[in-house]
Structure formats: C-alpha cells, structure tokens
Design an enzyme around this catalytic site. Structure first.
Site, PDB file in Angstrom:
ATOM      1  N   HIS A 131      41.231  39.451  37.262  1.00  0.00           N
ATOM      2  CA  HIS A 131      41.236  40.791  36.679  1.00  0.00           C
ATOM      3  C   HIS A 131      42.104  40.879  35.429  1.00  0.00           C
ATOM      4  CE1 HIS A 131      39.341  42.058  40.451  1.00  0.00           C
ATOM      5  NE2 HIS A 131      38.949  43.111  39.773  1.00  0.00           N
ATOM      6  N   GLY A 132      43.096  40.051  35.327  1.00  0.00           N
ATOM      7  CA  GLY A 132      43.927  40.130  34.135  1.00  0.00           C
ATOM      8  C   GLY A 132      44.969  39.048  34.097  1.00  0.00           C
TER       9      GLY A 132
END
Lengths: 479, 497
Positions: free
Chosen positions: B330-331
C-alpha cells in the site's frame, strides 16, 4: 414495433426531462450577479442610445437614471467589477450583437494591465447572463487559456452547483438593477495622496492598449461614436500615465477623451468610497452631471423624455428615487448619511449640537456637511471654531442654503414650505415646518439636545421623508 | 485521466461509441489503444514500464508452456520455476526501483545514522508510476496461473497487452484474474439495454461514493488531521470514524466506476468490496475489503508460504508476513507496514482468543448467532479496523501514535453538541448532507449483505421509473458532488499504490 416505439418515446421523454432539469438547476444555482445587473439591458437592449463600459470605477461613477432625468439620455451602465480592458472589449462585442447605440463611453482605467482576466470570479458577474453565441464562445476562448476555465464560462453551473446550501429567497426572486447597471457606493474614505501629474506622456504597449485599439476600431467600423474617459480617483504615477496615454490614443484615432484627473469635477476629500480607487455616491453624482452636460453638448443624442417608446422610464426613475431613499434610510453612520445628502434629490435640515464635538470626532464631518450645501455653507467654519450650535437648511430646488450659528433663530421660505428654527439663549432649540405646531427638534429622553439631527424633506409634500438623530457617540438614536 | 474529470467524461463516450461501431474483430485493438492513451495521459514516459511488464510476463507465459513439453520431469520443473522466477524478479525489480528504492535508502540512512555511521546514500526521487502495483500484480498473477496450469498461456500479444492495461481497472484495480478477464476480452458480451443501464447505474453509484461522499468527508478529515495538535479529542475521533468511510467510498467508488465502465464495454470485472464494515471479524473484513488484492495475497503468497497447513504457529507467522507485505504494497513507509501488521496481529489475537471467547459465550449464555451479538461484533471489528486506519492516514507512524493519544486524552466532549464540528471545513448543511449520504451507503450495504440487488429492483420497474432513477442520480451528483470550479479533482486515494 410497438415496443420499440414505446422505448423510443421514453428515451425522448427522458432526454427532454433531463435537459429541462439541467436548465432548472443551472438557473437555480446561478447567483444572478450578471443577470441582476444587466437584466434591464438584455430585455430592452435596442432602446439605449449611450452605453458605458469599464470596470468598477465606471460602475460606481455614472448613474444612467440621473442622465435620463436631467438630460433625457437613454443610457445603461454596462461596466463590470474587476473588468480588464480585454474583457470590456469582448463584452462590448457581444452587446453589439443585439444593440445599436449612438455613443459608447469607455473608461480607460487598467490600460496598462497585462492580464486579460485578473479576477475570474468577477468576469462571471459580467458575462454569465449573455446567451451562448459564437461571439461569446470567441470571447471565452480568447480570455481563457485553460479548457476547464472555458467550460466554467460556457456552462456556469460548473462554477455554481455547490451553492445549493446557500440558496435563499433572493435566488428564487431575482431582482433587476434599478440603477440601470450602476452601483452607488455609500462608503466614505479618506483618500490616499494623489501622485503628481507627470510632465510627459510616455507611450507603452500592453494587453489593455491592444484591446482598447480594437474597441475604438470596432466602434469606428460600425459608425458608433466613442468617448474615452479616465475617471477621477487618487491616482498613482502609473495610473496618471494610463490617463495621459489614453488621451494620446484618442487623439491618434480622432475621438474625444475626458481625463478627469486633470479636472476639478470631484472633491476627493469627500467623494471617495475607499482610499485608493472608487467614487462614492457624491462623487459619482458629480461625474454623472459633468458627463451628462458633456454628452449633451458634444453629441447628437436624442432627448427621449416623453417619447412613446420610453414611457416606462418615468416609472423606472420613480423606482430609482425610492431606492435611493431606501438606501439613505438604511445608513447608520453620520459620515455616510451626510455623503448621501449631497444628492440634489434630497432637501434637508441639519442640526449640529455645538457641545457634542461632532466636528472633532471625525475630521470629515465638516467637509461632508459643506458638500451637502454645494460648498455654499459660509458659516460652517465659524460654528466649528466657536463650538456653537449649527443649523443648516439646504433647498436644492431653489439652490439656496440657510444657516444659523449659536442662538440665532431662522424663518425661511423654502421650496418645501416655511421653516422656523427657534434658538433660545437657554440652549433650547425648536424646529417647525410648514407653519405647523409640531416641534421637529425635541429634546432627547435624557433631557438634552441630540448631537446631530437631520431631517430629509419630501419636496412635493413637505413631509419628512427620513430623519436621523445621533447621540454623543454619533450612534443612531433609536427613540 | 481521472474518472471524475471532464477529460474522462469526453474520453469514455468516444471509446464506447467507436467500440460498438467497429467490427468485433478489431475491438480489442481499439480498446488497447484507448487503454494506452488513458495511461499515457498521466505520464507518457512510464508507459515503457507497462510495456516492459507486459512483455516479460507474456514471454514467461509462452516459455512456461514450452517448458511443459519437456519430457524430463525434474528439468521441466526447474525450467518452469526459472521462468516464474525471472518474471517475478524483473517485475518486482521495477516495482522496487520505482516504489521502494527511496524508502529503502531512507531507512538505510536512518539505521546508519543510529549507528553513528556517516555514509549518506542519496535518494533518487523517482516519480511513482501511477497504478504500477496494480498492473504488476495482475501480470504476475497471470504468470502464476500459467505456471499452475490454471490457464493456457495467451498467444495473442495484443489481447494479453489489453489484459494488463484494460483502462477501467488499470490504475486502481480491481486486480483481475487472467481466468476471468482474458477470456472475456476475446469474446465480450454483446451490449443490451440492460447491460448498458446496469453499467451506467454502477458508474453513477461510484461517482456518488467518490464525489458526494468521499471528497466531502475528505474536507473534514484533511482539516482535522492536517492540524491534529489543535483539533484534538472529539475532533480526531470524528475524523477517524469518517476516514474509515472516506477511504471506503473513495476506493469502492473507483472500483464500482471501473466495473460500470467495463460492463458498458461488455466485460464483467470482479466485485472488489462486499459490505466490509458489516464484517463480524477482522478476518471477515479482509474477505470483504479489496477482495481482488486480498485474494491475490491469499493465492500467491499466503498459500505458497504454507497457509494454515503447517501448524498453528506457522499459520500465524504466514498471516503476519502476508499482512506486513500487504501493508508495504500500500505504501513505501513504515506506517503502512505497521498498519498491515496491526491487521495481521488482530487476526492472530483473534485466533488465539477464539477458544476463550467460545467458552465465555457458553458460560455467559450468549447466543453467538443472535442479532445483538452480531451487532457487537460488527462494532468491535469496525473499531479495530478504524484504529488501524489511523496509521494509514497519518503522515508518519509517530504522528499516528500522537493522534491516537490525543484522541483519548484530550477532554472536549462539548464539541459533540456545540456546533464546533461544523467549523472543520464543512458547514452544517454540508455536514448533514454527508450524514444522510453515509446512512444511504449503510442501507445499500445492508441490502448487499443480505443479497438484495438494488440494480435488479430498478431493472424491474417501468421504463419511466428507470429513466427517472438514472436522471435523479445524475442530478444528485451534479448538485451535491464536489467538482467544478474551485475544486481540484482529487485523486483517488488508491492511485498512490
């Protein structure tokens, strides 16, 4: 076959319903700034002989209804707030699609500007009401580079749709501009210092110059007279240059130009609504009077008063005077009230209590009072210096001013009837109108005289159109 | 090109119009061209990465099938594994360079700094290619599917390129499975009034979620989280509750628009969300949230790691690894890793406590299938998930901890009542509209949970009612949506992944 026809019918019905809904939402959420300001023009665009263009300077300074009343000129003020000259040019182009004026007056403020649209929001207030024509599309494409911005002007719902939470009665009952596009500013401000007039005119090139040239050429191509102006305000050195160069451009094209910076038409000490730019109602009225006389003298503009096609204008003027009176009634501060009284439509009696220190509380009170009298109040300075009571009657119709200082009584015949002002040595002051017994200058509930009392007299009936009493703090008395 | 941009509203009808006008044989080429144009609208240069990933996985698929013909079992397996490894390494290398390299360098510098070593490795500051995690995972999923023999390798490069780049789901999913999408791209459904209406309704619902709800909620959340030292206590609690709704509306909004757009083109994309906040456990939440990614991790990471087949301890380790990697997906920041791990830890604790909970329920005579008990579990699950979202939303893990602390230590309960909440970017009318919108979402999710399909209900109505529904939906979005002048079309949150 029948099934297909039914389907087709519903698709058409849905399309119509959808289009109608979009139109409804677009109209509903449009705040109507442009519509309200120029509705009168859009609905009767062919009946105007003189059109005024420019930015807020022009909108605040020229009152078409006064031109009508005093000169019979059928004019509309199409100036838009925040307009730069390119927008003014394009607006004029669009307006000329439906109208055929004799004279176009363009204010050249902003001539040195480099941006086509300095404030996008302001342009909405100018052009939203224009129908979507080829000319409008050309205007949008020329003024806006970003396609998103263009979309915003092609379909203004994109800018206003989120006003749903802000809708109120005014959005459902949109009103037209009673002032025929103008806007009387009611504020009063001490002006900044005006820059010195430059010795020489310096030519310059700018977006503003390019579009002003196009305006002049367009008018000349259509055989429409064009008059350039540079309206008065406390100009900076750059603005002086704009004014001087506008005059030079006018000369180049053989058209007239009035540089108000060079003239003593207004008194900036009392005629500014803000420190560095716009005129208030008093200043605007002076400019309007000057321009009216100038247009009458220099152009062959028909006097439309009494004309069959212009029967509605008298009713418009009556609504306009009612509107001015309503505006006056709504004012709560002495300086604004005094400023508005400079309008020749208002005859008045002004009482100033010498002990209240009115002149000292705001240095503008004295020049504003003088302004009411058209600078004919000869004893004002005496009253200021002595600290004694001052009483002033201004009769615009007769062009007369009557004054009293201290315990001097007055008995005068005015155009609105007899006025009797009784001033006793004991400090008691009484005022009687039209030989009546009612004292219009009673003591306050606290027992003394008010600091200031102003009565505005209806010239026709001699009755009180409005009255305001101010206490020692110069707040409006509510008793 | 954002779904909620004017560009897309011009682009999409043109694509659809031409798609249905041209012969079926060449439609896939048209869609491929449109998809590449769609992607290049962001950054034309990065199309090279998309093409690279497409070529690598396409070739690996072909090679995998060729290796299958190898007579020697051992050699065959070795070659096939090599093909998969090459495909994974090359794709993950691209992903690492463009998404994680700077993060790795920063982390390395931080560690070296702690050790008082002054080697400062410079960061590269590469611009993250939009949607890179989505299309790389989709392409790698294809490699695995061919490897496992679940599908045949695609022989037509253009069809395969379209599978990787199909524009409705290219930049933010759903991460489609080759089994589902490749076949459809070959023979999409013929358009019918019903499929067009369905697609349009889906898109409108997606736009509603994104423009009316997500972007409106974002105003409040951004105001509060942007100044969490000032907006403490109740403000942070409300903002955190709302962020859970925001991210749901934002992401599911995108997915639903993607599904609707694909449906109009005759393609059925997989459902990506299924009323996740009605889940009764965190594990169930992950079966209902971002289903395409969760199932990807399950099929291509959790199960290959051994899943739950190697004992309880390994199961929990596998869970933590999977959710840690999911967080990282996600990041590129530790706060995402913590967020992922937190979700894994919830499930580990849930698993450990399951026998205790069961015994307690028997002892306290709690009916586990009762409505009230389910409600409590739904609320508890939401609370746990929402708490983890703080790490997702906050700028750093340190900020997240401070936010959680200030949420519960600051005492300003009057804020619930005195109208202060209307001063965080949304006035009272906008706030009320937001609440009504959330209630509508809740009702729709309950319907979905219970298997009630609102689109089918609409489809059963007379034509005039169907049209009226569509028109009303358009008007609601136009009037109440956050768009137009003064509104910078907000990116969908999941674009950054």
């Amino acid at each position: 076959m029948k099934k297909k026809a039914i389907k087709f019918f519903w698709v058409c019905a849905a399309a119509i319903f959808f289009a109608a809904g979009i139109r409804f939402l677009t109209k509903l959420t449009d705040p109507g700034y442009a519509y309200n300001k120029n509705k009168e023009f859009v609905e009767n665009s062919e009946e105007y002989d003189v059109l005024f263009f420019g930015n807020s300077h022009m909108a605040n300074a020229v009152y078409p209804m006064e031109l009508w009343h005093d000169h019979g000129i059928a004019a509309y003020n199409l100036a838009g707030f925040g307009n730069a000259i390119p927008a003014t040019y394009w607006f004029m182009e669009n307006v000329l699609d439906t109208s055929d004026p004799e004279l176009i007056v363009v204010d050249c403020n902003g001539l040195g500007g480099g941006e086509k649209v300095p404030r996008k929001g302001m342009l909405h207030a100018q052009i939203d009401h224009l129908p979507l024509t080829a000319n409008k599309l050309r205007m949008i494409c020329d003024l806006m580079d970003d396609p998103r911005d263009r979309m915003e002007f092609i379909w203004d719902f994109t800018a206003y749709h989120d006003r749903w939470w802000d809708l109120d009665q005014a959005d459902f009952e949109k009103e037209s501009n009673i002032e025929k596009g103008a806007q009387i500013a009611v504020d009063v401000a001490v002006p900044r210092e005006m820059a010195k007039r430059p010795e020489e005119t310096t030519a310059f090139d700018s977006v503003g110059v390019t579009y002003l040239r196009r305006m002049i050429e367009e008018c000349q191509g259509r055989d429409i007279e064009i008059l350039l102006t540079y309206l008065p305000f406390p100009a900076s050195e750059e603005e002086w240059q704009e004014a001087l160069y506008a005059k030079q451009l006018a000369k180049e094209y053989g058209v007239s130009c009035i540089n108000f910076l060079d003239l003593q038409v207004v008194d900036l000490a009392v005629d500014c609504s803000d420190a560095d730019s716009h005129l208030n109602g008093s200043g605007g009225r002076k400019v309007t009077d000057y321009l009216g006389a100038y247009i009458e003298e220099h152009y062959e503009i028909a006097d439309r008063r009494g004309g069959e096609d212009y029967a509605g204008w008298e009713e418009d003027y009556r609504r306009y005077t009612d509107y001015k009176l309503e505006t006056l009634r709504s004012l709560e501060t002495l300086d604004k009230y005094l400023m508005m009284l400079a309008d020749p439509a208002f005859d008045c009696c002004v009482y100033v209590n010498g002990e209240a220190g009115v002149w000292q509380k705001n240095e503008m009170h004295m020049p504003l009072t003088d302004n009411i009298s058209g600078k004919n109040a000869k004893r004002l300075e005496e009253a200021c210096a002595s600290g004694e009571d001052y009483f002033l009657v201004v009769d615009h119709k007769k062009g007369q001013v009557f004054e009293s200082v201290g315990a001097e009584s007055l008995q005068i015949e005015s155009s609105f009837g007899n006025v009797r002002y009784e001033a006793g040595e004991d400090g008691e002051r009484r005022l009687f109108l039209q030989d009546g017994e009612e004292n219009y200058l009673p003591v306050t509930p606290q027992g003394g005289m008010p600091a200031v009392q102003i009565l505005v007299i209806d010239r026709e009936s001699g009755s009180i159109a409005d009255g305001k009493r101010f206490d020692n703090k110069l707040s409006v008395c509510t008793e | 090109m954002l779904f909620n941009s004017l560009d897309f509203l011009i682009f999409f009808p043109i694509v659809v119009g031409i798609y249905y006008l041209i012969p079926q044989k060449i439609r896939k080429y048209w869609l491929l061209a449109a998809s590449y144009y769609f992607y290049m609208c962001w950054n034309a240069k990065y199309v090279v990465l998309l093409l690279f990933s497409t070529i690598v996985t396409f070739v690996s698929g072909i090679m995998l099938e060729k290796c299958a013909a190898q007579a020697q079992e051992e050699k065959r397996q070795r070659q096939r594994k090599f093909c998969v490894a090459v495909s994974f390494v090359l794709n993950l290398l691209v992903l690492f360079v463009f998404k994680y390299l700077d993060f790795g360098i920063e982390s390395l510098n931080a560690v070296l700094g702690r050790l008082h070593l002054t080697i400062n490795v410079p960061a590269f500051d590469l611009l993250l290619p939009v949607g890179i995690s989505f299309y790389i995972f989709q392409a790698l999923g294809y490699t695995m599917d061919v490897y496992r023999g679940e599908i045949y390798a695609e022989k037509n490069f253009f069809r395969y390129a379209l599978f990787v780049s199909f524009f409705p789901q290219l930049v933010a999913g759903p991460i489609e499975r080759s089994k589902n999408l490749l076949r459809q791209l070959d023979k999409p459904d013929k358009p019918t009034i019903d499929s067009l209406r369905d697609g349009l309704l889906l898109m409108l619902w997606g736009y509603f979620l994104k423009m009316v709800l997500a972007d409106r909620i974002a105003v409040f959340v951004d105001t509060v989280y942007g100044d969490f030292e000032t907006y403490t206590g109740v403000y942070l609690i409300v903002a955190t509750l709302l962020f859970a709704v925001q991210i749901y509306c934002d992401f599911s909004g995108y997915s639903v628009i993607a599904m609707g757009a694909a449906k109009i083109l005759g393609i059925h994309l997989m459902e990506n969300f299924n009323a996740p906040y009605l889940a009764v456990s965190v594990a169930e939440f992950w079966r209902r949230w971002h289903i395409s990614l969760s199932s990807w991790f399950r099929d291509y990471l959790y199960i290959p790691l051994g899943g739950n087949r190697r004992g309880r301890f390994r199961k929990y380790v596998n869970l933590l690894i999977t959710f840690g990697v999911s967080g990282l997906w996600h990041g590129a920041d530790w706060s995402y890793v913590i967020w992922g791990l937190l979700n894994g830890i919830y499930q580990v604790i849930g698993g450990l406590l399951a026998p205790v909970k069961k015994k307690a329920a028997v002892f306290l005579e709690i009916k586990e299938d009762s409505f009230s008990h389910r409600c409590i579990r739904v609320v508890t699950t939401f609370f746990l998930v929402d708490l983890a979202w703080v790490f997702f939303r906050a700028d750093t893990a340190f900020h997240a901890l401070r936010i959680i602390k200030r949420m519960f230590t600051a005492k300003n309960h009057w804020v619930w009542f005195d109208g202060s909440l209307y001063e965080c970017g949304l006035n009272q009318k906008n706030f009320t509209l937001m609440i009504w919108g959330i209630l509508l979402l809740f009702v729709v999710d309950i319907c979905k949970y219970r298997g009630i399909k609102i689109r089918e209900i609409v489809a059963r109505q007379d034509y005039w009612a169907q049209f009226l529904t569509v028109i009303a939906a358009v008007f609601v979005i136009l009037l109440f949506g956050m768009w137009g002048a003064g509104y910078d079309a907000a990116n969908f949150i999941y674009f950054q992944f």
